[in-house]
Design a protein around this motif. Structure first.
Motif, PDB file in Angstrom:
ATOM      1  N   PHE A 133       0.829  -1.205   0.000  1.00  0.00           N
ATOM      2  CA  PHE A 133       0.000   0.000   0.000  1.00  0.00           C
ATOM      3  C   PHE A 133       0.867   1.260   0.000  1.00  0.00           C
ATOM      4  N   TYR A 134       1.963   1.225   0.726  1.00  0.00           N
ATOM      5  CA  TYR A 134       2.840   2.390   0.798  1.00  0.00           C
ATOM      6  C   TYR A 134       3.443   2.704  -0.576  1.00  0.00           C
ATOM      7  N   CYS A 135       3.619   1.673  -1.393  1.00  0.00           N
ATOM      8  CA  CYS A 135       4.191   1.869  -2.729  1.00  0.00           C
ATOM      9  C   CYS A 135       3.142   2.252  -3.769  1.00  0.00           C
ATOM     10  N   GLY A 136       1.910   2.456  -3.337  1.00  0.00           N
ATOM     11  CA  GLY A 136       0.900   2.980  -4.253  1.00  0.00           C
ATOM     12  C   GLY A 136      -0.197   2.029  -4.656  1.00  0.00           C
ATOM     13  N   CYS A 137      -0.213   0.810  -4.139  1.00  0.00           N
ATOM     14  CA  CYS A 137      -1.289  -0.137  -4.474  1.00  0.00           C
ATOM     15  C   CYS A 137      -2.611   0.333  -3.865  1.00  0.00           C
ATOM     16  N   SER A 138      -3.702   0.042  -4.571  1.00  0.00           N
ATOM     17  CA  SER A 138      -5.038   0.393  -4.073  1.00  0.00           C
ATOM     18  C   SER A 138      -5.897  -0.840  -3.817  1.00  0.00           C
ATOM     19  N   ALA A 139      -5.564  -1.941  -4.509  1.00  0.00           N
ATOM     20  CA  ALA A 139      -6.308  -3.194  -4.361  1.00  0.00           C
ATOM     21  C   ALA A 139      -5.309  -4.344  -4.436  1.00  0.00           C
ATOM     22  N   ILE A 140      -5.447  -5.294  -3.525  1.00  0.00           N
ATOM     23  CA  ILE A 140      -4.454  -6.365  -3.387  1.00  0.00           C
ATOM     24  C   ILE A 140      -5.133  -7.713  -3.210  1.00  0.00           C
ATOM     25  N   GLN A 141      -4.563  -8.738  -3.856  1.00  0.00           N
ATOM     26  CA  GLN A 141      -4.945 -10.117  -3.606  1.00  0.00           C
ATOM     27  C   GLN A 141      -3.714 -10.851  -3.087  1.00  0.00           C
ATOM     28  N   THR A 142      -3.836 -11.467  -1.929  1.00  0.00           N
ATOM     29  CA  THR A 142      -2.731 -12.263  -1.401  1.00  0.00           C
ATOM     30  C   THR A 142      -2.799 -13.684  -1.968  1.00  0.00           C
ATOM     31  N   HIS A 143      -1.815 -14.472  -1.637  1.00  0.00           N
ATOM     32  CA  HIS A 143      -1.688 -15.834  -2.161  1.00  0.00           C
ATOM     33  C   HIS A 143      -2.491 -16.799  -1.286  1.00  0.00           C
ATOM     34  N   ARG A 144      -3.672 -17.153  -1.736  1.00  0.00           N
ATOM     35  CA  ARG A 144      -4.470 -18.147  -1.011  1.00  0.00           C
ATOM     36  C   ARG A 144      -3.884 -19.524  -1.256  1.00  0.00           C
TER      37      ARG A 144
END
Length: 409
Positions: A168-179
């Protein structure tokens, strides 16, 4: 006269043969495009990540949402798992949306310093719980920078929130982690775990390697709070992840995939659970496809290629149906016309190579070899689901979770 009849019959047979070959070629073209699409992204999933996120110099404030419908057996352990975060405790709040759970469970959660939002709906859908959470946060004037959504059975590692914060600090707005699967204790669970990792390789890792957005998985997701609040208000009861993908991509918001941030997720153990779960998934996929097609011309005009790619994804049949139909057609044509069958066998080999690339090495073991024998039965179940699509997206189908001591990774 006899010769004329013979010629007519001969011409009719030639015409039938031509039509048969034409139909075969058209069907093959569609299947070839689907398999080639999967192969390109599977192949690119083997590429090294072009960048990593440096350590953030700012810590954001997070709300961790756990929608929990009748999940007394697993929710306590999941919350305790999250409380082991290395992240400062005063910068994240765990909120459990408790529906049809016992007073004892709710009290245990509150004793863990967790906020509990109580609901009492016999047929509760995940999106309703998420909307209830937003309503609660807004009414209490609670401020959060970002939201993390987890299922009641999900467990995570201590560095989970730290790594998300870096992104998020690097500018991401939406994230999917590795399920990733936390259980492989039945043949169905083994195949479900493999399916999840194939999705990760093709629709997440492979996509982000080529500059496309990652797909969402329903849990292990994180969003900027304002984006999440805006999107969640208008979602239908089922298929919130697919709807969220549509809205994000229509706003040209990139979805990042964090392949080294694991969300351990319980896989379905029984064939009946698989059958019902896939019915719901298929129904929501086609519902979102037909809704999304109306906005496709605008997306093409604006150059929103992520959105166009997503619509194409939803046009594709599930992989187990793709594998089953190609196999059946190859066998059928081998009997009818061996020459026509050769390209189908070649396509089957290409699909096999694609799946081999997409499956991580740790899943290729004795359990997988045993579970593969169940594929024909699961193919039949998926095929039957094609006739159960109507109303499937509005059905309430709760998958019961339980604690499992087995960890597959």
């Amino acid at each position: 006269m006899v010769e004329q009849i013979f010629n007519i019959g001969h011409n009719w047979l030639e015409k039938q043969e031509y039509i048969f070959q034409l139909v075969d070629a058209i069907i093959f073209l569609f299947f070839f495009i689907f398999v080639l699409y999967l192969f390109v992204f599977a192949f690119n999933s083997t590429r090294k990540a072009p960048y990593t996120f440096p350590k953030a110099s700012k810590k954001y404030r997070y709300a961790i949402l756990f929608p929990a419908y009748m999940e007394d057996e697993v929710i306590i352990d999941s919350v305790r798992s999250f409380l082991n975060q290395d992240y400062p405790r005063d910068l994240y709040e765990i909120i459990v949306i408790s529906n049809m759970m016992s007073d004892q469970t709710n009290l245990q959660l509150q004793n863990l310093n967790v906020k509990v939002i109580k609901m009492n709906e016999q047929k509760s859908f995940k999106v309703r719980a998420l909307r209830e959470a937003v309503k609660y946060m807004e009414s209490q004037s609670l401020y959060y920078d970002n939201i993390v959504i987890l299922d009641a059975d999900n467990v995570v590692k201590p560095d989970y929130l730290d790594k998300i914060n870096d992104a998020f600090y690097c500018g991401c707005s939406a994230i999917q982690t590795h399920r990733i699967a936390k259980n492989r204790d039945t043949n169905t669970a083994v195949l479900d775990a493999v399916s999840e990792e194939i999705n990760n390789s093709i629709f997440r890792k492979g996509h982000t390697r080529l500059g496309f957005s990652s797909g969402l998985s329903g849990s292990g997701m994180a969003f900027e709070y304002d984006i999440f609040k805006d999107i969640i208000q208008n979602i239908n009861d089922i298929g919130e992840d697919k709807y969220m993908e549509r809205r994000l991509l229509l706003q040209n918001i990139y979805i990042e995939y964090l392949e080294n941030v694991y969300t351990f997720d319980e896989k379905v153990r029984k064939n009946k659970e698989f059958y019902n779960q896939r019915q719901r998934w298929l129904s929501t996929q086609f519902s979102n496809l037909f809704s999304g097609l109306t906005e496709l011309p605008s997306a093409i005009f604006k150059g929103y290629w992520d959105y166009c790619d997503k619509i194409f994804q939803w046009m594709m049949p599930p992989r187990i149906l793709l594998l089953g139909f190609i196999t059946l057609l190859a066998v059928f044509l081998t009997i009818v016309n061996f020459t026509l069958a050769l390209k189908w066998w070649g396509l089957l080999v290409l699909l096999g190579i694609t799946l081999s690339i997409a499956i991580p090495d740790y899943l290729v073991d004795r359990k997988l070899k045993k579970a593969i024998l169940c594929l024909p039965f699961l193919f039949i179940l998926m095929f039957l689901n094609l006739f159960r699509l109507k109303g499937g997206k509005n059905k309430h189908m709760h998958t019961k979770h339980s604690n499992s001591n087995e960890n597959s990774h």
